[in-house]
Design an enzyme around this catalytic site. Sequence first.
Site, short mmCIF file in Angstrom:
data_model
loop_
_atom_site.label_atom_id
_atom_site.label_comp_id
_atom_site.label_asym_id
_atom_site.label_seq_id
_atom_site.Cartn_x
_atom_site.Cartn_y
_atom_site.Cartn_z
CE LYS A 64 -3.71 -1.74 3.07
NZ LYS A 64 -4.93 -1.64 1.97
NE ARG A 71 -11.06 -9.97 -1.89
CZ ARG A 71 -11.26 -9.08 -2.92
NH1 ARG A 71 -11.56 -9.68 -4.32
NH2 ARG A 71 -11.51 -7.50 -2.60
ZN LIG Z 1 -5.36 -5.52 2.12
#
Ligand SMILES: [Zn+2]
Length: 528
Positions: free
Chosen positions: A300, A374
């Site tokens: 990120k 997920r």
């Molecule tokens: Zn993530």
Amino acid sequence: VTTISLTSAAPATAKTDAVVVGVARQPADKAAHGTKRKKSATSEPALALPASSAAVDAALGGSLLSTLNALGAKGGAEEVTKIASNGALGAPLLVVVGLGDVPADGAGYDAELLRRAAGAVARALTGTSVSKALFALPADDAERIGAVAEGALYGAYQFDTFKGESRTPIAEAQVATTAALARKADVKSAVASASALGEYVGLTRDLVNTPPGHLPPAEFADRVVKAVAELPAGAGKVTAEVLDEKALRKGGYGGILGVGQGSARPPRLVRVGYTHPKAKHRLAFVGKGITFDSGGLSLKPPASMTTMKCDMAGAAAVVGAVLAIAAVGLPVNVTGWAPLAENMPGGGAIRPSDVLSMYGGKTVEVLNTDAEGRLVLADALVRSGEEKPDVVVDMATLTGAAVLALGERTAAIMSDDDTFRTQVYEASRRAGEAMWPVVMPAELRKSLDSEVADLQNVGQRMGGMQVAGLFLKEFVPDGVKWAHIDIAGPAFNEGAAYGYTPKGATGSGLRTLVRLAADVADGTIKLG
Ligand SMILES: [Zn+2]
């Protein structure tokens, strides 16, 4: 820790540190009706006192409205005005909280409005000398009394573990009511429920607020085990089981292991099980527990990483919900699943294009290591399904797309079952949590087709929130009622505190899960 209780003491004379009453505003057109005031005087909404403020106003010689006007109070929701009582009341301090517009004839004040009003007052009293406060707000039934109690507890929350100086919240909140109401069973149970919710929303917020360096997966698991051991006497039976990395490897939990393998601090899977002897149904709650999300090798940008200690908020809410349900003893069986991993870009990390073999055997090509929630959820969903629950609800800070779609304060509810999605939405509304039902168009599923595995972990960008939901659906056993709640927006409040919501961790989602379990227990939600 703040305690809550009911009292039938008179607000005007009660010996307490602060007494809290409400003030509303009468919209101009209604204020003009039947009054003798000139038109010019009615262009602004006028202040109006609910009946619950009358005794305090009388003790002040009927001067409360003129005092509030002189102080510039407008009666807007959550406005807090402090007034010295100068001996006219049993309490030295009078706190007046705004309630917004006077409700339509016959309708009471909205429960969530009262919850926020009580929370705003509890926040305003934090760090003051007030230790004991009496809330005399317009709450005349179990739902509203419970809401005031909840709001006071949520608003009194403080996270000061790492601060040299702490701000002390009120120690004792009392909710004023009549002796007759205080004896009613539904009122008593509303207060008991508020007390449990206050406790476990606090635990959930503590877990989320704890810096990620202090909360690796093993520590999160230890804290769950400790919280189970510390359940109050009289709570239902709860067991906690923890699978460590060896057990996860043996069991074939490829999703949890894959996400955790870039961190020096190994993953865990926690199961908390609550059973009730009279339960007819079983619910499973599954919460995303990424104790820190760097994105992994799909790193990120720095600014997106600063709030990523909150990426385990779903797991924290799930654990908190199971414990709250046990504390109040709802007649239903509930299992909470917390798949915990730290998503780091270490030398052992999974690479984009790696294929993971998930629990149960499905394979997933990982094209973006930042779509990791997920992957851990998939393992836990399959595992939870082995216990044949009637209902599975997963909760996760899953997608930025959910925040883009619904903003920072509203969670998204997805399900392939329209009726169940509506039932979850109704539960959230009654719990006072902002959520919104979202469709999962089936055609988005094909964007998850992989060239080399059963599916890939990212699909098309448009509808990214629903694509994530469709990914999870692949791991839910057929015939089980399932809903997916994306709390990426509301789990963490980066803005200013408001109502009973502090900055930082909010505890979002827990109350909806508890309400849902109550709805299943009392037959509001009918299962086969
Ligand atoms: Zn993530």
